[in-house]
Design an enzyme around this catalytic site. Sequence first.
Site, PDB file in Angstrom:
ATOM      1  CB  CYS A 222      -5.641  38.164   1.587  1.00 53.82           C
ATOM      2  SG  CYS A 222      -6.764  39.450   2.138  1.00 53.82           S
TER       3      CYS A 222
ATOM      4  CB  CYS B 212      -7.447  36.571   4.919  1.00 51.20           C
ATOM      5  SG  CYS B 212      -8.107  36.326   3.556  1.00 51.20           S
TER       6      CYS B 212
ATOM      7  CG  HIS C 151      -9.238  35.833  -0.349  1.00 47.84           C
ATOM      8  ND1 HIS C 151      -8.520  37.328  -0.060  1.00 47.84           N
ATOM      9  CD2 HIS C 151      -8.767  35.669  -1.472  1.00 47.84           C
ATOM     10  CE1 HIS C 151      -7.837  37.386  -0.904  1.00 47.84           C
ATOM     11  NE2 HIS C 151      -7.901  36.566  -1.830  1.00 47.84           N
TER      12      HIS C 151
ATOM     13  CG  ASN D 194     -12.861  51.534  -6.156  1.00 43.96           C
ATOM     14  OD1 ASN D 194     -13.391  52.105  -6.539  1.00 43.96           O
ATOM     15  ND2 ASN D 194     -11.753  52.167  -5.254  1.00 43.96           N
TER      16      ASN D 194
ATOM     17  CB  SER E  32      -4.962  46.952  -4.510  1.00 39.89           C
ATOM     18  OG  SER E  32      -5.447  47.438  -3.254  1.00 39.89           O
TER      19      SER E  32
ATOM     20  CG  HIS F  42     -10.875  39.775   1.659  1.00 32.42           C
ATOM     21  ND1 HIS F  42     -10.141  38.592   2.385  1.00 32.42           N
ATOM     22  CD2 HIS F  42     -11.938  40.050   2.540  1.00 32.42           C
ATOM     23  CE1 HIS F  42     -10.967  38.314   3.442  1.00 32.42           C
ATOM     24  NE2 HIS F  42     -12.070  39.196   3.524  1.00 32.42           N
TER      25      HIS F  42
ATOM     26  CG  HIS G 129     -11.907  45.870   0.447  1.00 28.74           C
ATOM     27  ND1 HIS G 129     -11.542  44.851  -0.533  1.00 28.74           N
ATOM     28  CD2 HIS G 129     -11.382  46.677   0.433  1.00 28.74           C
ATOM     29  CE1 HIS G 129     -10.620  45.635  -1.255  1.00 28.74           C
ATOM     30  NE2 HIS G 129     -10.465  46.838  -0.646  1.00 28.74           N
TER      31      HIS G 129
ATOM     32  CD  GLN H 117     -10.424  52.165  -0.251  1.00 32.58           C
ATOM     33  OE1 GLN H 117      -9.866  53.085   0.284  1.00 32.58           O
ATOM     34  NE2 GLN H 117     -10.142  51.850  -1.584  1.00 32.58           N
TER      35      GLN H 117
HETATM   36  O1  LIG Z   1      -7.333  52.724  -1.651  1.00 30.68           O
HETATM   37  P1  LIG Z   1      -7.145  51.572  -2.930  1.00 30.68           P
HETATM   38  O2  LIG Z   1      -8.322  50.404  -3.084  1.00 30.68           O
HETATM   39  O3  LIG Z   1      -5.684  50.983  -2.938  1.00 30.68           O
HETATM   40  O4  LIG Z   1      -7.167  52.509  -4.500  1.00 30.68           O
HETATM   41  C1  LIG Z   1      -8.033  52.517  -5.160  1.00 30.68           C
HETATM   42  O5  LIG Z   1      -8.953  53.417  -4.677  1.00 30.68           O
HETATM   43  C2  LIG Z   1      -8.620  54.836  -4.417  1.00 30.68           C
HETATM   44  C3  LIG Z   1     -10.221  55.611  -4.135  1.00 30.68           C
HETATM   45  O6  LIG Z   1     -10.956  55.539  -5.342  1.00 30.68           O
HETATM   46  C4  LIG Z   1      -8.076  55.450  -5.791  1.00 30.68           C
HETATM   47  O7  LIG Z   1      -7.606  56.840  -5.141  1.00 30.68           O
HETATM   48  C5  LIG Z   1      -7.066  54.554  -6.096  1.00 30.68           C
HETATM   49  O8  LIG Z   1      -6.484  55.199  -7.436  1.00 30.68           O
HETATM   50  C6  LIG Z   1      -7.605  53.210  -6.385  1.00 30.68           C
HETATM   51  O9  LIG Z   1      -6.558  52.497  -6.758  1.00 30.68           O
END
Ligand SMILES: O=P(O)(O)O[C@H]1O[C@H](CO)[C@@H](O)[C@H](O)[C@H]1O
Lengths: 343, 343
Positions: A52, A55, A115, A155, A163, A166, A168, A170
Amino acid sequence: ADMLRLQHDSHRRLNILTGEWVLVSPHRTSRPWQGQTEAKAEAVAPAYDPGCYLCPGNMRANGERNPTYEDVFAFTNDFAALLPESPQEEIDNNGLLVARGEPGVCRVICFSPRHDLTLSRMSVADIEKVVDLWRAEFARLDADPLVGAVQIFENRGAMMGASNPHPHCQIWATHSEPDELAKESARQRGYYAGRGGCLLCDYLSLELEQDARIVCANDGFVALVPFWATWPFETMVLPRRHLVALDEFSAEDSRALANILKRVTACYDNLFSTPFPYSMGFHQRPSDGGAHPHWHFHGHFYPPLLRSASIRKFMVGFELLGSPQRDITPESAAERLREALPR
Amino acid sequence: ADMLRLQHDSHRRLNILTGEWVLVSPHRTSRPWQGQTEAKAEAVAPAYDPGCYLCPGNMRANGERNPTYEDVFAFTNDFAALLPESPQEEIDNNGLLVARGEPGVCRVICFSPRHDLTLSRMSVADIEKVVDLWRAEFARLDADPLVGAVQIFENRGAMMGASNPHPHCQIWATHSEPDELAKESARQRGYYAGRGGCLLCDYLSLELEQDARIVCANDGFVALVPFWATWPFETMVLPRRHLVALDEFSAEDSRALANILKRVTACYDNLFSTPFPYSMGFHQRPSDGGAHPHWHFHGHFYPPLLRSASIRKFMVGFELLGSPQRDITPESAAERLREALPR
Ligand SMILES: O=P(O)(O)O[C@H]1O[C@H](CO)[C@@H](O)[C@H](O)[C@H]1O
Ligand SMILES: O=P(O)(O)O[C@H]1O[C@H](CO)[C@@H](O)[C@H](O)[C@H]1O
């Protein structure tokens, strides 16, 4: 009967924050489902995963090694959608092909060195450290002249495009104000100008008075299913006090928000006995230097599940081309969520 | 360099039809993907499925039996999201809780008696019968005083929420104008008033002149990746003539549209060697009795796949809370689609 019954008749509801509408079809909840079902949630993750990139102590895509952090950790995204050095130039071919350079900053915030945790299973004290890091990150980006708006979002779950499991979130800080924020800015500004008060303060007192869509609350924050919710179990998290942005938070506000986030996410996990996927994020005043007294800080949870861990709502044909549509009413969703609250 | 390079630098592009923006991050296409991958497309379906409620001669949910139809077949949805008898009353609590009754009609159109076909594998002559049925359905609904707008759309593939692989589309006719249509109405009206011409006529000639985003064309219709596309391989289908709605179609227009629909869907199937999932639908003038000379009929294809049959684009966190975002540019998408065109 000519009386509109919100629990029975097809109707649309106004999203007062964006000015857009959602179509509600309450009579349709009994529709059988023969379409796609979702795979079972991932097997339980290990507390530490050597593969990961989030981590502690592990190597990232850019060759840097993560520190052996003990609570939270922030860094600049190695695959950033926004870069500070992008030119700000505008291209305009007769109003028909219009583009503008969009510089910005993308950050990643790890909620915990573990994780295998989720907000729903972290302690309130540990979530408080996450909220405090959001405050610090916001303060720094808000002061950056390049930055016009700051989006903090998570997300959660493979179904929502995460993806990495873990825990987190953004932060995408853009030079210009994204459309969803701009709509909410315009509606709150309009209400403030016309009625001399805050749209969400007035909305929140009406919701507390009616008590039909509240999920849970504490001294500082309230979680509710908005009257215009589009996702089946969508919720909104609002401070009782008129807080414009994260820079106005007191230590008590951080603690109260942490408590509400834990309760909402735990309630989601309980609902279908599954780690609940969602996208979640906060809206607050833009970072253009203005005071924006009409702005009321809030969070949105957009979870896709509809009927079980494997049956989701699809926002497709009519939703993409016409308007969002839902079957279960926001009032029944709130009732189901209240029943799923951890005791 | 300070020059904005659309194939290299982060930028946003204006959707001239809605007034909203999409964030484009061309430098990010090399990002590795470790998240959810999609299951393989369903095994090849049989030509007739005794359990399918759309196959000829079979029983539907309401107990009625389908005719043994030989080309196309239309009926009223047994689980309609909209019903003609819904009251039209409005509820308004201080501008904060606002709802309106929404009567309407939901129809289902079978494209073919064959359970195993798709638009991409039907003959142009058979697709022409589908277009002609759309024209007939539109004419009938357009004349219904209950109906204010007609959305014709297809959800194709389990990934796009289609609950049945039998080739079919839906028509949702609403009393009020859905928001996506209302945005396009307003923008086209504004352009017409300000510039004295049609927005999409002018846009189409610019696209034909630049020839950078065209996918395919015939005498009547053009398919292109719009400059502001949000889905990776989104396309738009436009008549060369200024057609306001389906009621203005000639027999030649039907044939030309059928030809373009077959070529676009076949090209999608070729791209990743998989039956391509998408939501597709048509926008045309509202059905309020007005002439709407500013309106230009068109179709939108919104397909979710990004890199292969199993890797899709997720419209999640930033997209739901900020604005849509894409990595691959519309220009490279158009190039890839042109290469996938059947010869
Ligand atoms: O940046 P990540 O987590 O890999 O990507 C994820 O979040 C982003 C922001 O919402 C999107 O644009 C991507 O389609 C999604 O897969
Ligand atoms: O009516 P269907 O095909 O069962 O349902 C599908 O299309 C509808 C209209 O886009 C959506 O509201 C549903 O979420 C989707 O599953």
